[in-house]
Scaffold this active site. Sequence first.
Site, PDB file in Angstrom:
ATOM      1  N   ASP A  10       0.874  -1.181   0.000  1.00  0.00           N
ATOM      2  CA  ASP A  10       0.000   0.000   0.000  1.00  0.00           C
ATOM      3  C   ASP A  10       0.907   1.226   0.000  1.00  0.00           C
ATOM      4  O   ASP A  10       2.123   1.115   0.178  1.00  0.00           O
ATOM      5  CB  ASP A  10      -0.912   0.016   1.241  1.00  0.00           C
ATOM      6  CG  ASP A  10      -1.865   1.212   1.239  1.00  0.00           C
ATOM      7  OD1 ASP A  10      -2.332   1.604   0.150  1.00  0.00           O
ATOM      8  OD2 ASP A  10      -2.130   1.785   2.316  1.00  0.00           O
ATOM      9  N   SER A  11       0.272   2.395  -0.136  1.00  0.00           N
ATOM     10  CA  SER A  11       1.039   3.627  -0.007  1.00  0.00           C
ATOM     11  C   SER A  11       1.404   3.874   1.455  1.00  0.00           C
ATOM     12  O   SER A  11       2.281   4.677   1.749  1.00  0.00           O
ATOM     13  CB  SER A  11       0.212   4.800  -0.521  1.00  0.00           C
ATOM     14  OG  SER A  11      -0.988   4.889   0.222  1.00  0.00           O
ATOM     15  N   CYS A  73      -4.391  -1.555  -1.956  1.00  0.00           N
ATOM     16  CA  CYS A  73      -4.574  -0.126  -2.168  1.00  0.00           C
ATOM     17  C   CYS A  73      -5.486   0.030  -3.376  1.00  0.00           C
ATOM     18  O   CYS A  73      -5.217  -0.538  -4.444  1.00  0.00           O
ATOM     19  CB  CYS A  73      -3.212   0.506  -2.455  1.00  0.00           C
ATOM     20  SG  CYS A  73      -3.303   2.227  -2.973  1.00  0.00           S
ATOM     21  N   GLU A 152      -3.132   8.506   8.573  1.00  0.00           N
ATOM     22  CA  GLU A 152      -1.660   8.467   8.580  1.00  0.00           C
ATOM     23  C   GLU A 152      -1.078   9.243   9.761  1.00  0.00           C
ATOM     24  O   GLU A 152      -0.027   8.897  10.275  1.00  0.00           O
ATOM     25  CB  GLU A 152      -1.112   9.052   7.264  1.00  0.00           C
ATOM     26  CG  GLU A 152      -1.261   8.128   6.072  1.00  0.00           C
ATOM     27  CD  GLU A 152      -0.316   6.914   6.101  1.00  0.00           C
ATOM     28  OE1 GLU A 152       0.805   7.030   6.629  1.00  0.00           O
ATOM     29  OE2 GLU A 152      -0.718   5.859   5.592  1.00  0.00           O
ATOM     30  N   CYS A 184     -11.036   3.017  -0.119  1.00  0.00           N
ATOM     31  CA  CYS A 184      -9.628   3.328   0.154  1.00  0.00           C
ATOM     32  C   CYS A 184      -9.287   2.505   1.382  1.00  0.00           C
ATOM     33  O   CYS A 184     -10.058   2.499   2.359  1.00  0.00           O
ATOM     34  CB  CYS A 184      -9.459   4.821   0.443  1.00  0.00           C
ATOM     35  SG  CYS A 184      -7.821   5.233   1.082  1.00  0.00           S
ATOM     36  N   HIS A 186      -7.383   2.884   3.713  1.00  0.00           N
ATOM     37  CA  HIS A 186      -7.219   3.634   4.964  1.00  0.00           C
ATOM     38  C   HIS A 186      -8.560   3.799   5.706  1.00  0.00           C
ATOM     39  O   HIS A 186      -8.581   4.006   6.915  1.00  0.00           O
ATOM     40  CB  HIS A 186      -6.669   5.036   4.690  1.00  0.00           C
ATOM     41  CG  HIS A 186      -5.199   5.068   4.391  1.00  0.00           C
ATOM     42  ND1 HIS A 186      -4.673   4.615   3.209  1.00  0.00           N
ATOM     43  CD2 HIS A 186      -4.152   5.507   5.141  1.00  0.00           C
ATOM     44  CE1 HIS A 186      -3.348   4.786   3.240  1.00  0.00           C
ATOM     45  NE2 HIS A 186      -3.010   5.333   4.397  1.00  0.00           N
TER      46      HIS A 186
HETATM   47  N1  DGL Z   1      -4.735   3.368   0.719  1.00  0.00           N
HETATM   48  C1  DGL Z   1      -4.833   3.864  -0.599  1.00  0.00           C
HETATM   49  C2  DGL Z   1      -6.086   3.431  -1.315  1.00  0.00           C
HETATM   50  O1  DGL Z   1      -6.663   2.436  -0.975  1.00  0.00           O
HETATM   51  C3  DGL Z   1      -4.460   5.267  -0.960  1.00  0.00           C
HETATM   52  C4  DGL Z   1      -4.110   6.338  -0.032  1.00  0.00           C
HETATM   53  C5  DGL Z   1      -3.244   7.358  -0.715  1.00  0.00           C
HETATM   54  O2  DGL Z   1      -2.033   7.113  -0.749  1.00  0.00           O
HETATM   55  O3  DGL Z   1      -3.754   8.355  -1.244  1.00  0.00           O
HETATM   56  O4  DGL Z   1      -6.476   4.028  -2.277  1.00  0.00           O
END
Ligand code: DGL
Length: 264
Positions: A10-11, A73, A152, A184, A186
């Site tokens: 993931d990011s 992600c 984050e 997302c 997150h």
């Molecule tokens: N967790 C990521 C997603 O599912 C992206 C968050 C990001 O880096 O903008 O899209």
Amino acid sequence: MDNRTIGVMDSGIGGLTVLKQITRLMPDESFIFVGDQKNLPYGEKSTEEVKSFAERIADYLLKRNIKMFVIACNTATAAAYEYLKEKLPVPVIGVIQPGSEEAVSVTKNNRIGIIATNGTIKSHIYEKTVSRIDPGVKTFGLGCPEFVSLVESGQAGTTKSFKEVSDQLKFFAGKDIDTLILGCTHFPVLTKEIIKAVSDDVRLVDPGVSAGMQVQDYLTKHDMLASPSQAKTGNFYTTGNVSKFVEVANEVLGKKIVAEHLDL
Ligand code: DGL
């Protein structure tokens, strides 16, 4: 039987919500998790950039001998899934198809909301995937990049976070959705905030849950599950700041982890 590790990317912190599902379903599996925090947020980068970030991580993980690559992600799934599925010599699992299938199966009034990064929303990938599964379903997408920063920075559960989520999700007032995709990885960290902000009748869909099941399904069908008797390993890497990553990761996973820095 296949005792190699599963690679998960993931990011940042968000992918841990998917990893959590994978390890809950398959506690015998070894994994390597890479959070690309140096390049976060993916949601504000171009498709080409995100594709190259994902490819770089995949190449690294292949050198570590993974048996499967999980793109935990949505933004990277939108940008790179099709490409990596063709290119990599190991199976690739993304989060968008499983999440869309789950949402279409739970909606009763055929009105689905999607919250995601701007990158995912602009790609219209959920819209397209949902309507490929059921053309009769109407979708309403909203980009919520601020939610990524809340997670984050370890601010989930704070007054600020409840207010931000409630303000943003006013977008859905009057849209009569009965299902909301947390598009997302997150966002499941903000589940309490999201439940409070939308009506009780709205079902939340976390694509990480169905993606975890898809991983299990694939490994089972292809006789690729790890042997319960093998010594399992779990390695966490961030391309960003290790102590910041560990602090928030411990919260999200509900246990203490050790992570290392990865230079990619
Ligand atoms: N967790 C990521 C997603 O599912 C992206 C968050 C990001 O880096 O903008 O899209």
